[in-house]
Design an enzyme around this catalytic site. Structure first.
Site, mmCIF file in Angstrom:
data_model
loop_
_atom_site.group_PDB
_atom_site.id
_atom_site.type_symbol
_atom_site.label_atom_id
_atom_site.label_comp_id
_atom_site.label_asym_id
_atom_site.label_seq_id
_atom_site.Cartn_x
_atom_site.Cartn_y
_atom_site.Cartn_z
ATOM 1 N N PRO A 73 76.840 24.002 25.320
ATOM 2 C CA PRO A 73 78.076 23.357 25.910
ATOM 3 C C PRO A 73 77.861 22.665 27.077
ATOM 4 C CG PRO A 73 78.347 25.527 26.087
ATOM 5 C CD PRO A 73 77.020 25.342 25.087
ATOM 6 N N ASP A 76 81.772 24.159 28.186
ATOM 7 C CA ASP A 76 81.656 25.311 29.179
ATOM 8 C C ASP A 76 82.666 25.008 30.077
ATOM 9 O OD1 ASP A 76 80.608 27.780 29.935
ATOM 10 O OD2 ASP A 76 78.733 26.868 30.745
ATOM 11 N N TRP A 85 77.619 32.373 32.554
ATOM 12 C CA TRP A 85 76.692 32.435 31.666
ATOM 13 C C TRP A 85 76.983 33.266 30.363
ATOM 14 C CZ3 TRP A 85 73.264 28.578 31.242
ATOM 15 C CH2 TRP A 85 72.938 27.817 32.342
ATOM 16 N N GLN A 143 66.798 25.317 30.257
ATOM 17 C CA GLN A 143 67.637 26.430 29.571
ATOM 18 C C GLN A 143 66.844 27.607 29.156
ATOM 19 O OE1 GLN A 143 70.885 26.406 29.646
ATOM 20 N NE2 GLN A 143 70.980 24.226 30.839
ATOM 21 N N TRP A 203 70.447 28.937 28.614
ATOM 22 C CA TRP A 203 71.339 29.237 27.585
ATOM 23 C C TRP A 203 70.306 29.972 26.218
ATOM 24 C CZ3 TRP A 203 72.507 25.886 22.722
ATOM 25 C CH2 TRP A 203 73.686 26.481 22.187
ATOM 26 N N LYS A 218 63.061 13.737 40.916
ATOM 27 C CA LYS A 218 64.260 14.160 40.123
ATOM 28 C C LYS A 218 65.613 13.373 40.607
ATOM 29 C CE LYS A 218 65.423 18.438 42.497
ATOM 30 N NZ LYS A 218 65.759 19.637 42.376
ATOM 31 N N LYS A 266 72.102 13.500 43.901
ATOM 32 C CA LYS A 266 72.986 12.565 44.924
ATOM 33 C C LYS A 266 72.451 12.397 46.041
ATOM 34 C CE LYS A 266 77.135 14.540 42.880
ATOM 35 N NZ LYS A 266 78.018 15.845 42.858
#
Length: 1059
Positions: free
Chosen positions: A46, A85, A521, A556, A560, A593, A596
RNA sequence: GGGCCCAUAGCUUAGCCAGGUGGAGCGCACGGCUGAUAACCGUGAGGUCCUGCGUUCGAAUCGCAGUGGGCCCA
């Protein structure tokens, strides 16, 4: 079947297809179609409801979608609920910003109920916005009924899981040092800590040893604010420590620290000299007592004894003596537990000192560093104070530097399940293998207990009720259970409503819920059963669980993949997924990477706006292996877009002819045209079926890049650059002959394959082509390309020999193009012959089998194939003297000999040497015998010479010669072709319809060329659709008159439209 | 400081597992085609295969060490 727009307009195709899918609920109908197939249970990791998708989340969903569409076409019943999520600190922080809140107090004053309601509203709004963004990408998941972590049923799955943990004795309440965000005033998980550079103090402190005058243990720390909480000093038992008398400013003092660090410590303290008094092991220092340096202003410290303890974690850095504050460090706390030290923690949840810190009370710890340093200095305990730039943990959401605090939290004791977890990992199929066998394995090997409690508001409330009198606690598994236990049921199981529910303890006391909510989590960790509404309903769970497949980014590993593993072990003693594809990260063009702060974020929407979703999908899937990081490159996106445009053109090309001829694919069977198939038709069918084979095997290993590249390559190389070129003349014939029908049939079959192969990757474009080509009439038409079955290759149509031969012929054609360029003879002009000198028999087979193709594509009147090893007999030969050999033999006259060789008939020299090993000539020079020089084999090399009228070019397995000798026939045809091209150009300029008739006058003074053209006048007129055509030395006239230079010959052409 | 991944032409990459002359695409230059045409095609130039050491007759490929980038951790 209809003709289509000239340009590939992704935007309108995509919105049109989307509309069709929406109106006919195509997604649902396709899933229903497969409902009896083998089940493929996929769980969507999610995404967090931040409100917008970024390139990484787009890539993630695109990969998922391509795989699931493929599986569905393979006949699987795909279960693919989207997930969201929706709880947690990130949303709280966003809402706090919106409401301009600074602290938890602001929230409490605003009212938890209002705050939580705002969070919920915010999450739901974001979900809606993100859903439409994902849909636009062409992602098919069950968007109408997603699993949402904030829903009651989901929340209860979380509760149930915790209850299960408690039953298994895996739930524990304990004092631990946790990462603490003083702004959010909550514990945060290790995985929520973000490391970044920060400048901090770096101080050396002298702790006065009791009963040894003027003697100090030297420690070092970057957190002066933890000194008031110091309880002990740790040394490594096996290191060597020194006691030195150090001199500075006429004074001296005795310092204790690691021997290896004498130089650096004394330099830091600006001592100018020292004497070594004693050395010992760390173990000898254990038990040494010292006085807390600030005990006079932190009286609470007088209650504790301060001693040296041994610890293995000490390194020979800084001083080798480590300041221990069990209330403020993980290692410190563990050492403290081992030796029964108090976890003294004079800091409150807001990061400010409590009354326990006396004079520091109320000061924010990070602001207290300076004061602590001053206080140490005033008392003479500061050895040195510097600053240091180091990596320091920050709260991943609000960026506040974290502190470590000893607090009471709830834990899942999963570290004791480590061995089982490692076993479970090995049972899963990991793509690529290292993601599981190396990376995840290493991470799990270091597993620690999982702190699941957070002191916040927007989350799943921890369902633990504690008795206020006896302290016993109870874990509630569902709302029903809560109702049964308390007699009341809150309108919402979130805070604050659930907090109001209390019930009686068996001891007579009252049980109240602990105030904490879950670590977010933990929410997504239960997704694989929560999405099946387990434990409320068990049917789906029993048939489907565990999931067949999940896909997420390699970040993840700690997220996750891990949280699900932990929860799965707790709930079902197994890992809750069977196979995992791990994908990379999206980086900017330079490989950094996207963030912002760097301003290098690429929004998927802007790419889609320009190129369309299919292009973005195809780009992201083809440019990398899924598991490598993707460096996003706009130029590459444009290139992929161009490839799709070529696909569009290839698809568009035959349509006008088919439509004009009223071609009905369903009425012309493959069998009926089988006899009319040409070699090139057999070839493209072979290639297309090979493509199916390749794409299928790539997809079965999740090599999406291999699959998509194979498709693009087929479209560009085989279809566009070759097959379409080969068949063009056949589509222009007006008669209804089988040769043309064969092409139509073959093209339709190729497109049947292309639409199926591209459907998982370009869902919109493939649908658009499918709807048009296989629309009405086609026998087993399904409502959508996505309802179609994947194809198995037709092995009978695969002909590897033919594919190899065609590849060879293409190489020869390229070589001819090269030779033509050398000879400056353009393709429009025929050549008398091409001569192929092959290196092996394979070439001969290819040339024989595909002679027509070769002749046509090279525009050659004749093709001559030489035997292997034979030379073209038109080749000249040149004798090249080898000066290195002639020099020693003929000394100063070597040049003359060389000239003689060059001047002689090279073939005669070669023949002579071939027969007798030498060649002689009359030349009276040094080295000659009776005026005759003898040239031996090694003195001369021979080289073939291409005759003037030809040009050559090598290819991989031979040489091709192009004979460009002009004949009257070639010239006539050549000039005719030149004229035709120019007249066609003018037709275009006049904007004429294809079937308009024209009148042409062609003024030309060159009588030779004029005669050629007149001899071809009928042909030219036919090609350009001219009813009247005059050619000769006269003034040209018409609606459009232009001057042309054709190979140096001037022409004036006039074109008029005939009504 | 540790684990894992990545490094090949200006850019994006194939080849690496199973060692034997490094292939593409984009861009660039030149040319061609002209009933796919604001499309398409050909040719050419362009490479210390990140660096160093090693194994080997032979290394882009295998090993070791380092450098740079990414993810995750300390």
């Amino acid at each position: 079947m209809e003709t289509i727009t000239a340009r590939y307009d992704a935007k309108s195709i995509e919105s049109e297809m989307q509309q069709v899918w929406d109106e006919s609920d195509t997604y649902r109908r396709v899933r229903d179609l497969r409902k009896d197939g083998k089940q493929f249970f996929f769980v969507d990791g999610p995404p967090y409801t931040t409100g917008h998708i970024h390139l990484g989340t787009a890539w993630n969903k695109i990969i998922k979608d391509a795989i699931l569409r493929y599986r569905s076409m393979r006949g699987y019943h795909v279960i693919d609920r989207a997930g969201w999520d929706m709880h947690g600190l990130p949303i709280e922080v966003k809402v706090e910003e919106k409401l301009d809140f600074k602290t938890k107090k602001d929230i409490e004053e605003y009212g938890i109920d209002s705050f939580v309601s705002t969070c919920k509203e915010f999450a739901i709004q974001n979900m809606a916005a993100m859903t439409s963004q994902f849909k636009r990408l062409g992602v098919w998941l069950d968007w109408d009924d997603p699993y949402m972590t904030l829903k009651r049923g989901y929340l209860e799955s979380v509760w149930w899981t915790l209850k299960k943990a408690n039953e298994k004795g895996l739930l524990e309440k304990g004092m631990r040092v946790v990462n603490w965000c003083p702004r959010c005033e909550t514990a945060i998980a290790d995985s929520e800590v973000e490391y970044g550079d920060r400048t901090d103090s770096s101080i050396y402190v002298k702790f006065p040893v009791i009963d040894e005058e003027n003697t100090f243990i030297v420690i070092w720390t970057t957190t002066p604010w933890t000194i008031p909480a110091n309880i002990a000093v740790a040394v490594h038992p096996d290191f060597e420590y020194s006691k030195v008398r150090a001199h500075k400013d006429g004074k001296s003092e005795i310092l204790i620290f690691a021997s290896d660090l004498i130089d650096s410590v004394l330099r830091a303290g600006k001592y100018h000299d020292y004497e070594l008094l004693d050395v010992c092991y760390g173990s000898d220092l254990v038990g040494t007592q010292y006085k807390h340096p600030l005990v006079d202003i932190v009286p609470k410290q007088a209650e504790f004894e301060h001693k040296v303890f041994p610890a293995e974690f000490v390194t020979t850095e800084n001083t080798g003596c480590v300041h221990i504050a069990p209330g403020h460090g993980v290692d410190d706390f563990e050492l403290g537990s081992k030796y029964g030290l108090p976890a003294f923690c004079p800091v409150g949840p807001d990061g400010r000192y409590t009354i326990d810190a006396s004079i520091y009370e109320g000061i924010y710890v990070k602001d207290a560093d300076k004061q602590v340093i001053n206080d140490l200095d005033e008392r003479g305990y500061l050895l040195a104070s510097e600053t240091i730039v180091h990596r320091y943990g920050h709260c991943w959401r609000c960026k506040t530097p974290i502190i470590y605090l000893a607090t009471e939290q709830w834990f899942l004791k999963i570290s004791q399940l480590k061995e089982q977890m490692l076993d479970e990992i090995a049972k899963v199929s990991w793509y690529p293998d290292w993601a599981g066998s190396a990376r995840f394995r290493d991470w799990v090997a270091g597993a620690r207990d999982w702190c699941i409690s957070r002191q916040r508001y927007w989350g799943v409330p921890i369902p633990i009720w504690v008795c206020d009198s006896c302290g016993k606690y109870e874990v509630i598994g569902t709302g029903e259970e809560l109702k049964a236990r308390s007699g009341g049921e809150p309108p919402d199981l979130h805070r604050p409503w659930v907090d109001e529910v209390t019930f009686a303890c068996s001891c007579g006391g009252e049980c109240r819920r602990v105030e904490d909510v879950f670590d977010v989590w933990f929410d997504s960790a239960v997704a694989s059963w929560a999405t099946l509404d387990y434990p409320h309903t068990t049917d789906a769970f029993e048939t489907l669980w565990p999931p067949d497949f999940i896909v997420e980014g390699h970040d993840q590993t700690r997220g996750w993949f891990y949280s699900q593993l932990g929860a799965g072990m707790v709930a079902f003693d197994r890992i809750p997924y069977k196979s995992v594809l791990v994908h990379g990260f999206t980086l900017d063009e330079s490989g950094s990477k996207m963030s912002k702060s760097l301003g290098n974020i690429v929004a998927p929407d802007t790419v889609i706006e320009k190129f369309g979703a299919d292009t973005l999908r195809m780009y992201m899937l083809s440019s990398n292996a899924p598991w490598d990081d993707l460096k996003f490159n706009r130029d590459e996106v444009a290139t992929v877009h161009r490839s799709l445009n070529i696909l569009w053109n290839v698809y568009r090309f035959p349509l006008p002819y088919m439509v004009l001829d009223g071609f009905d694919p369903s009425a012309v069977s493959f069998e009926s045209i089988r006899g009319a198939l040409r070699q090139e038709d057999r070839w493209i069918l072979s290639r297309a079926n090979s493509l199916i084979r390749n794409v299928t095997s790539a997809m079965d290993e999740y090599k999406l890049h291999v699959a998509t590249r194979a498709i693009l390559e087929f479209v560009l190389e085989d279809l566009s650059r070759w097959y379409i070129q080969l068949i063009r003349p056949r589509t222009w014939t007006e008669a209804d002959d089988p040769d043309k029908l064969a092409v139509y049939r073959v093209l339709c079959d190729v497109f049947t394959i292309i639409t199926r192969m591209t459907a998982p990757f370009m869902p919109y474009l493939s649908e658009a082509i499918y709807q048009n080509l296989e629309g009405e009439g086609a026998g087993e038409k399904r409502e959508s390309i996505h309802a179609c079955d994947w194809l198995a290759p037709d092995e009978d149509l695969i002909d590897p020999e033919l594919e190899a031969d065609m590849a060879e012929v293409r190489r020869i054609v390229e070589a001819v193009a090269n030779a033509r360029q050398k000879a400056k003879r353009k393709l429009r002009w025929a050549v008398r012959q091409i001569v192929i000198a092959p290196e092996d028999g394979g070439i001969a087979r290819a040339v024989e089998s595909l002679k027509d193709v070769l002749a046509e594509q090279t525009n050659a009147q004749n093709i001559v194939l030489l035997g292997v090893g034979n030379e073209w007999d038109e080749l000249g030969i040149e004798a090249i003297p080898d000066m290195a050999k002639l020099g020693p033999a003929f000394k100063k006259d070597a040049g003359k000999v060389a000239d003689a060789i060059r001047g002689a008939d090279a073939r005669a020299i070669k023949n002579a040497i071939g027969k007798t090993g030498e060649w002689t000539c009359d030349l009276d020079v040094a080295g000659s015998t009776d005026g005759v020089v003898t040239i031996t084999r090694e003195m001369v090399n021979f080289q073939s010479v291409v005759p003037e009228f030809a040009a050559d070019s090598g290819f991989e397995r031979g040489i091709v010669y192009v004979d460009t000798t002009l004949t009257p026939e070639i010239e006539a045809e050549g000039y005719a072709a030149e004229a035709i091209r120019r007249i066609q150009d003018m037709r275009k300029e006049l904007d004429l319809e294809v079937n308009d008739w024209i009148k042409v006058t062609l003024g030309i003074s060159d009588t030779r060329v004029s005669d050629f053209l007149n001899s071809m006048a009928g042909f030219v007129a036919g090609e350009v659709r001219a009813r009247m055509m005059t050619i000769g030395d006269m003034a040209a006239s018409g609606d459009l008159v232009k001057d042309w230079d054709v190979e140096g010959v001037e022409m004036r052409i006039g074109v008029s439209v005939l009504a």
